[in-house]
Scaffold this active site. Structure first.
Site, PDB file in Angstrom:
ATOM      1  N   CYS A 136       2.523  -4.465  -6.993  1.00 52.65           N
ATOM      2  CA  CYS A 136       3.964  -4.671  -7.602  1.00 52.65           C
ATOM      3  C   CYS A 136       4.217  -5.868  -7.728  1.00 52.65           C
ATOM      4  O   CYS A 136       5.164  -6.652  -6.818  1.00 52.65           O
ATOM      5  CB  CYS A 136       4.984  -3.681  -6.736  1.00 52.65           C
ATOM      6  SG  CYS A 136       6.662  -3.572  -7.538  1.00 52.65           S
ATOM      7  N   CYS A 139       8.199  -6.678  -7.321  1.00 50.03           N
ATOM      8  CA  CYS A 139       8.451  -6.713  -5.858  1.00 50.03           C
ATOM      9  C   CYS A 139       8.397  -7.889  -5.214  1.00 50.03           C
ATOM     10  O   CYS A 139       8.801  -8.523  -4.272  1.00 50.03           O
ATOM     11  CB  CYS A 139       7.999  -5.401  -5.134  1.00 50.03           C
ATOM     12  SG  CYS A 139       7.740  -3.934  -5.757  1.00 50.03           S
ATOM     13  N   ASP A 140       6.938  -8.322  -5.427  1.00 51.77           N
ATOM     14  CA  ASP A 140       6.256  -9.562  -4.812  1.00 51.77           C
ATOM     15  C   ASP A 140       6.196 -10.811  -5.495  1.00 51.77           C
ATOM     16  O   ASP A 140       5.513 -11.885  -4.826  1.00 51.77           O
ATOM     17  CB  ASP A 140       4.923  -8.922  -4.092  1.00 51.77           C
ATOM     18  CG  ASP A 140       5.170  -7.740  -3.044  1.00 51.77           C
ATOM     19  OD1 ASP A 140       6.255  -7.878  -2.521  1.00 51.77           O
ATOM     20  OD2 ASP A 140       4.273  -6.872  -3.062  1.00 51.77           O
TER      21      ASP A 140
END
Ligand code: NDP
Length: 313
Positions: A136, A139-140
């Site tokens: 993701c 997300c990261d």
């Protein structure tokens, strides 16, 4: 066989499921939730969550899920471990069977079973998960500012992830197993026009390497041909974008799915084709796939379920 009756059965426990649980509990629907094998869902495999509103310093994925769970429990949700292994949506009230044999009779069902990111299946992927390997970018990606990252895949998701990362990372390599991208033309153009994205066509990943954290990937170009060449690509981040598998198998006999297996909902609602069955979160959303959008759709599903019950009464 144990038999339970409820106004609302919630299947799955990510941000969508827990939010639906909070809302349906507060609306006195006395929901029963089956958490699944991975309580908290995909977020429990991420580290920091910095984009969920309300946490100025960020929060870990597992902590966020624990907090949502505690909030659902506070209002009385009956949370059970295990999965729903069978449903019958041909009858009303609706029926479901849990893996321990418990039979649940429900006026409404909210499906929030999520989707599972596909991995290549390399043993190293698990070793470096959360320490360089991610599925993701939103997300990261932030942790890879000014670094070198690779994205595996050639579809729309991979292009989106690569473009997102290209605004943070110094260099993005797309590892594409064929000699072309599968993504839509417009996405292909955007990727190819971006100066810090390099597409490595005809390339497969053989393994990953690093000491403690990821340091790079072992790649094979033109695998199985006389032009085969193996080399190492040093990268700090390795993002899987080879597709997601929505967890819809149990429902597929009853609920309408799109071509890629996601649950189809009526526009602007969480209603499925079955009266009383609603879908929330990634199981019905291949587009946004964010914790906050999943939570929002969990809220919508709870309100839709409550309204449905009121109309039936
Ligand atoms: P896709 O199935 O479209 O693409 C998957 C990509 O990963 C392909 O390039 C495929 O390669 C590659 N791949 C699959 N398995 C492997 C493997 N084992 N090793 C290496 N590469 C592999 O998935 P997406 O998630 O990209 O998209 C799913 C659906 O969602 C599509 O319909 C897409 O259009 C849609 N979507 C739409 C968006 C939008 O409209 N904004 C955004 C994101 C997705 P190969 O081509 O060789 O099979």
């Amino acid at each position: 066989m144990t038999e339970l009756k409820t106004k609302c059965l919630i299947i799955g426990s990510g941000p969508a499921g827990y939010t639906a649980a909070i809302y349906t509990s507060r609306a006195n629907l006395n929901p029963i939730m089956y958490e699944g094998y991975q309580p908290g869902g995909q977020l429990t495999t991420t580290t920091e969550v910095e984009n969920f509103p309300g946490y100025p310093e960020g929060i870990t994925g597992p902590q966020l899920m624990d907090d949502l769970r505690a909030q659902a429990l506070r209002f009385g949700t009956d949370i059970r471990s295990g999965i729903i292994s069978e449903v019958n949506f041909d009858v009303h009230p609706l029926e479901a069977i849990a893996d321990d044999g418990t039979r649940i009779i429900a006026d409404t069902v909210i499906i929030s079973t999520g989707a599972t990111a596909k991995y290549l299946g390399l043993p190293d992927e698990q070793e470096f998960n959360g320490r360089g390997v991610s599925a993701c970018a939103t997300c990261d990606g932030f942790f890879y500012r000014k670094k070198r990252v690779a994205v595996v895949g050639g579809g729309d998701t991979a292009c989106e992830e690569a473009l997102y990362l290209s605004n943070l990372a110094a260099e993005v390599f797309m590892i594409v197993r064929k000699d072309h991208l599968r993504a839509s033309k417009v996405m292909q153009r955007r990727v190819l026009d971006k100066s810090n994205i390099k597409v490595l066509f005809n390339t497969n990943t053989k393994g990953l390497y690093g000491d403690e954290v990821l340091e790079g990937a072992h790649l094979i170009e033109h695998m199985g041909t006389d032009r085969q060449r193996e080399y190492d690509l040093p990268v700090d981040g390795f993002f899987l974008a080879i597709g997601h598998q929505p967890n819809t198998e149990v429902f597929s006999r009853f609920v309408k799915l799109d071509d890629t297996g996601y649950i189809k909902t009526e526009p602007d609602t969480t209603m499925t084709n079955i009266p009383g069955v609603f879908a929330a979160g990634d199981v019905a959303d291949h587009r946004y796939r964010q914790a906050i959008t999943a939570a929002g759709s969990g809220c919508k599903a709870a309100l839709d379920a409550e309204r449905y019950i009121t109309e039936q009464e």
